[in-house]
Design an enzyme around this catalytic site. Structure first.
Site, PDB file in Angstrom:
ATOM      1  N   HIS A  45       0.816  -1.220   0.000  1.00 19.96           N
ATOM      2  CA  HIS A  45       0.000   0.000   0.000  1.00 19.96           C
ATOM      3  C   HIS A  45       0.849   1.269   0.000  1.00 19.96           C
ATOM      4  CE1 HIS A  45      -4.042  -1.810   0.699  1.00 19.96           C
ATOM      5  NE2 HIS A  45      -3.277  -2.832   1.039  1.00 19.96           N
TER       6      HIS A  45
ATOM      7  N   ASP B 110       3.669   9.386  -0.709  1.00 23.32           N
ATOM      8  CA  ASP B 110       2.445   8.665  -0.330  1.00 23.32           C
ATOM      9  C   ASP B 110       2.187   7.568  -1.359  1.00 23.32           C
ATOM     10  OD1 ASP B 110       0.145   8.138   1.141  1.00 23.32           O
ATOM     11  OD2 ASP B 110      -0.470  10.236   1.202  1.00 23.32           O
TER      12      ASP B 110
HETATM   13  P1  ADQ Z   1      -2.971   6.134   4.904  1.00 23.93           P
HETATM   14  O1  ADQ Z   1      -1.559   6.580   5.011  1.00 23.93           O
HETATM   15  O2  ADQ Z   1      -3.707   5.940   6.173  1.00 23.93           O
HETATM   16  O3  ADQ Z   1      -3.086   4.796   4.005  1.00 23.93           O
HETATM   17  P2  ADQ Z   1      -4.914   7.569   3.077  1.00 23.93           P
HETATM   18  O4  ADQ Z   1      -4.868   6.817   1.797  1.00 23.93           O
HETATM   19  O5  ADQ Z   1      -5.005   9.026   2.880  1.00 23.93           O
HETATM   20  O6  ADQ Z   1      -3.663   7.316   4.007  1.00 23.93           O
HETATM   21  O7  ADQ Z   1      -6.169   7.070   3.915  1.00 23.93           O
HETATM   22  C1  ADQ Z   1      -6.581   7.718   5.076  1.00 23.93           C
HETATM   23  C2  ADQ Z   1      -8.027   7.331   5.391  1.00 23.93           C
HETATM   24  O8  ADQ Z   1      -8.350   7.830   6.689  1.00 23.93           O
HETATM   25  C3  ADQ Z   1      -9.014   7.961   4.427  1.00 23.93           C
HETATM   26  O9  ADQ Z   1      -9.955   6.985   4.032  1.00 23.93           O
HETATM   27  C4  ADQ Z   1      -9.686   9.087   5.226  1.00 23.93           C
HETATM   28  O10 ADQ Z   1     -11.041   9.285   4.940  1.00 23.93           O
HETATM   29  C5  ADQ Z   1      -9.549   8.593   6.644  1.00 23.93           C
HETATM   30  N1  ADQ Z   1      -9.424   9.758   7.540  1.00 23.93           N
HETATM   31  C6  ADQ Z   1      -8.436  10.651   7.524  1.00 23.93           C
HETATM   32  N2  ADQ Z   1      -8.659  11.600   8.471  1.00 23.93           N
HETATM   33  C7  ADQ Z   1      -9.811  11.273   9.102  1.00 23.93           C
HETATM   34  C8  ADQ Z   1     -10.563  11.840  10.201  1.00 23.93           C
HETATM   35  N3  ADQ Z   1     -10.155  12.904  10.889  1.00 23.93           N
HETATM   36  N4  ADQ Z   1     -11.689  11.251  10.555  1.00 23.93           N
HETATM   37  C9  ADQ Z   1     -12.107  10.136   9.912  1.00 23.93           C
HETATM   38  N5  ADQ Z   1     -11.440   9.557   8.905  1.00 23.93           N
HETATM   39  C10 ADQ Z   1     -10.302  10.099   8.492  1.00 23.93           C
HETATM   40  C11 ADQ Z   1      -2.161   3.877   3.370  1.00 23.93           C
HETATM   41  C12 ADQ Z   1      -1.130   4.508   2.439  1.00 23.93           C
HETATM   42  C13 ADQ Z   1      -1.835   5.343   1.382  1.00 23.93           C
HETATM   43  C14 ADQ Z   1      -2.847   4.484   0.623  1.00 23.93           C
HETATM   44  C15 ADQ Z   1      -3.744   3.709   1.586  1.00 23.93           C
HETATM   45  C16 ADQ Z   1      -4.616   2.696   0.864  1.00 23.93           C
HETATM   46  O11 ADQ Z   1      -0.204   5.316   3.169  1.00 23.93           O
HETATM   47  O12 ADQ Z   1      -0.895   5.907   0.470  1.00 23.93           O
HETATM   48  O13 ADQ Z   1      -3.649   5.321  -0.194  1.00 23.93           O
HETATM   49  O14 ADQ Z   1      -2.981   3.015   2.559  1.00 23.93           O
HETATM   50  O15 ADQ Z   1      -3.853   1.841   0.059  1.00 23.93           O
END
Ligand code: ADQ
Length: 462
Positions: free
Chosen positions: A164, A372
Site C-alpha cells: 500500500h 504517499d
Molecule cells: P494512509 O496513510 O492511512 O493509508 P490515506 O490513503 O489518505 O492514508 O487514507 C486515510 C483514510 O483515513 C481515508 O480513508 C480518510 O477518509 C480517513 N481519515 C483521515 N482523516 C480522518 C478523520 N479525521 N476522521 C475520519 N477519517 C479520516 C495507506 C497509504 C496510502 C494508501 C492507503 C490505501 O499510506 O498511500 O492510499 O494506505 O492503500
C-alpha cells in the site's frame, strides 16, 4: 472429531477488518470503517473466505469467530513484539525508508527477529486453515516475509502480495541490512502488486540487482518460479461517496459548517493522519507565507486542518504533533483578527457523515504529502464533488498524481510555489475549476475500489 474447516480465499493483513464496539456495543465486534474493508468484504463473503489479522489488543488472541459471513482468524501479538515488530521495524525502519527516507530510518538488529517471528506466525495461521489450492492475498509492509514462508509451508497455494505504500528506488532499498531477506520474502508470491508504475519499476530494478532475478517485461523468473509484477492503483467507493455527499442531511450540515467555520470566507481543507509523510508542516508554512504576503487573505479564506491521531507510541509522531500545533499557534497569533482565526485545527477522528460534510464544505482541498503510496483523501474529496465544484491541490509525490492529472499539482517541498498555488486555487475561474473536477471524476468513476480488488484477484486467479 469433526474435520477442521478450511477456507478457499484468504486475506492476510496486519489488522482484522473489525474493531471492538464501545459504549452500548461494548465487547461485541463491528466492522472497521474504510473503503478497503468495504471493497474486500463482499469478495471474501462471496467466496466463503477468511481473514487473518491482529485484533489490535496485545496478549493471547481470541478464538476464531465468524462475523458478517467471514471467518476471522486472530493472530496474537505480545506487548514486546508490538514494540519491536510494529513500532520498531515496521514504523521505525520500513515506513521512513520506503517513503524516500524523509526521516532517517533506524536499523536495529533487535527489531529484525521479532519481524521474522510475527511474519512466521501469520504464515502459520494461514497455512493451517487454507483449503487445498486456496487463493491468499497478503497485504502491506508489515508482512513482506509471509509470501515465501507460506510457499514453503504450502506450495499448493496461489499467493498475492499488495504493497500500500511506495516502493523505494534501489539506492534507498539497498541500504536495508535485511534487503535480501525482504526480497526473498516478497518473491514467494505469484503476483506482487504496487500502487504505481513508478513503484513497479523500482521493484524490478531491485529484484534484478539484489536477488539475481531474470526480468522479462513485468515478469520475474527466480529459482524456476514466475512472479508477475504490476500496478493496481487503489481507489474509493466512488458511488457511495458521491451519493452520501448529495444526501439532504449531509448537504444541510455542509452549509451549516461553512457558515460556522467559513464565516463568509472560502474553506481550504486538509485531512490527514498525523504523519510526517503527509506534509502538514510544510502546508502550514505555505499558508503562513501566503498571509505574510497578503495579510488581508485572512478575510478571504480559512485553513481547516483535521489530523487523525496516529502511532503516538513512536516519539517522532509525538514531536510532529508538537511541531504542527506550534505552527498553528504561531499563524493564529500573528494573523488573527477580532472574530477571525486563520487556522482551525482538530486533532481527532471524525464520523463518516461529518467527514463527508466537511469535504463538501471546502472550496479547496490540500493534499500535499512528501511521499504517499496513493492517498485516498484526494480521491474521496473528488468523489464528493457531485456538482463538479471545488479545487484539488495535489502533491506530485502522491501515487494519486499518476491518475489525477487535472488537479493543481505541486512540489510539496516548495513553500513559495505552494503559497502561490493556494492563491491560484482561491481565484481559479469557475469554468476552469469545473473542467478540471469533471475530468478527475470521470477517471475515478471508471476505477473504483471494487474494480481494484476484482482486478487483483483476477490477476491472481489466472
Ligand atoms: P494512509 O496513510 O492511512 O493509508 P490515506 O490513503 O489518505 O492514508 O487514507 C486515510 C483514510 O483515513 C481515508 O480513508 C480518510 O477518509 C480517513 N481519515 C483521515 N482523516 C480522518 C478523520 N479525521 N476522521 C475520519 N477519517 C479520516 C495507506 C497509504 C496510502 C494508501 C492507503 C490505501 O499510506 O498511500 O492510499 O494506505 O492503500
Amino acid at each position: 472429531m469433526p474435520a477442521r474447516k478450511k477456507w478457499p480465499l484468504f486475506i492476510v493483513a496486519n489488522r482484522l477488518p473489525v474493531v471492538r464496539g464501545k459504549g452500548k456495543g461494548e465487547g461485541t465486534w463491528k466492522r472497521s470503517p474504510g473503503g478497503l474493508v468495504s471493497a474486500l468484504t463482499p469478495i471474501v463473503q462471496r467466496a466463503g473466505g477468511a481473514w487473518a489479522g491482529w485484533t489490535g489488543t496485545t496478549g493471547p488472541a481470541p478464538d476464531p469467530f465468524d462475523y458478517d459471513g467471514i471467518a476471522h482468524l486472530p493472530v496474537p501479538i505480545s506487548r514486546t513484539q508490538l514494540a519491536s515488530f510494529y513500532d520498531g521495524f515496521c514504523n521505525g525502519t520500513i515506513w521512513p525508508l520506503y517513503h524516500g527516507a524523509i526521516r532517517e530510518p533506524e536499523y536495529h538488529r533487535r527489531w529484525w527477529q521479532p519481524y521474522v517471528t510475527v511474519n512466521r506466525r501469520f504464515a502459520e495461521v494461514t497455512a493451517e486453515s487454507a483449503a487445498q489450492d486456496a487463493t491468499v492475498w497478503v497485504h502491506d509492509y508489515q508482512l513482506q516475509l509471509v509470501p515465501a514462508l507460506l510457499r514453503e509451508m504450502r506450495p499448493d497455494l496461489r499467493i498475492g502480495f499488495f504493497l500500500h505504500i511506495p516502493f523505494p528506488p534501489e539506492e534507498l532499498f539497498g541500504r536495508l541490512p535485511w534487503r535480501r531477506q525482504i526480497l526473498e520474502g516478497l518473491l514467494g508470491a505469484d503476483v506482487i502488486g504496487f500502487q504505481t508504475q513508478g513503484d513497479v519499476g523500482n521493484f524490478l530494478r531491485v529484484a534484478r540487482r539484489y536477488a539475481d532475478a531474470r526480468v522479462d517485461g513485468g515478469q520475474l523468473q527466480i529459482h524456476g518460479h514466475t512472479v508477475n509484477v504490476d500496478s493496481f492503483p487503489v481507489s474509493t467507493d466512488f458511488d457511495h461517496y458521491s451519493q452520501m455527499a448529495s444526501d439532504p442531511k449531509v448537504v444541510k450540515r455542509a452549509v451549516q459548517l461553512h457558515h460556522q467555520v467559513g464565516q463568509g470566507r472560502k474553506i481550504i481543507l486538509g485531512v490527514d493522519r498525523l504523519d510526517y509523510t503527509k506534509g502538514i508542516d510544510v502546508r502550514l508554512r505555505a499558508f503562513h507565507e501566503l498571509l505574510s504576503r497578503r495579510p488581508e487573505a485572512v478575510r478571504e479564506c480559512v485553513l481547516v486542518q483535521l489530523a487523525v491521531p496516529s502511532r503516538w507510541r513512536v516519539s517522532e509522531y509525538r514531536e510532529l504533533r508538537s511541531q504542527v500545533e506550534e505552527l498553528v499557534g504561531q499563524i493564529n497569533g500573528e494573523f488573527s483578527e477580532v472574530g477571525l482565526t486563520p487556522v482551525q485545527y482538530m486533532h481527532r477522528e471524525l464520523p463518516f457523515n461529518e467527514l463527508i460534510a466537511l469535504y463538501r464544505s471546502a472550496e479547496v482541498m490540500m493534499v500535499t504529502p512528501l511521499a504517499d503510496g496513493m492517498n485516498l483523501v484526494a480521491k474521496e474529496y473528488v468523489a464528493t464533488r457531485f456538482d463538479n465544484s471545488g479545487v484539488l491541490i495535489l502533491s506530485e509525490f502522491a501515487g494519486a498524481a499518476e491518475e489525477l492529472k487535472s488537479a493543481l499539482q505541486v512540489n510539496p517541498h516548495d513553500v513559495d510555489g505552494l503559497a502561490e498555488t493556494i492563491d491560484m486555487a482561491l481565484s481559479l475561474p469557475e469554468k476552469e475549476a469545473t473542467r478540471r473536477m469533471s475530468r478527475m471524476r470521470d477517471v475515478l468513476s471508471e476505477h473504483t475500489v471494487y474494480d481494484w480488488a476484482d482486478s487483483f484477484i483476477e490477476a491472481l486467479d489466472v
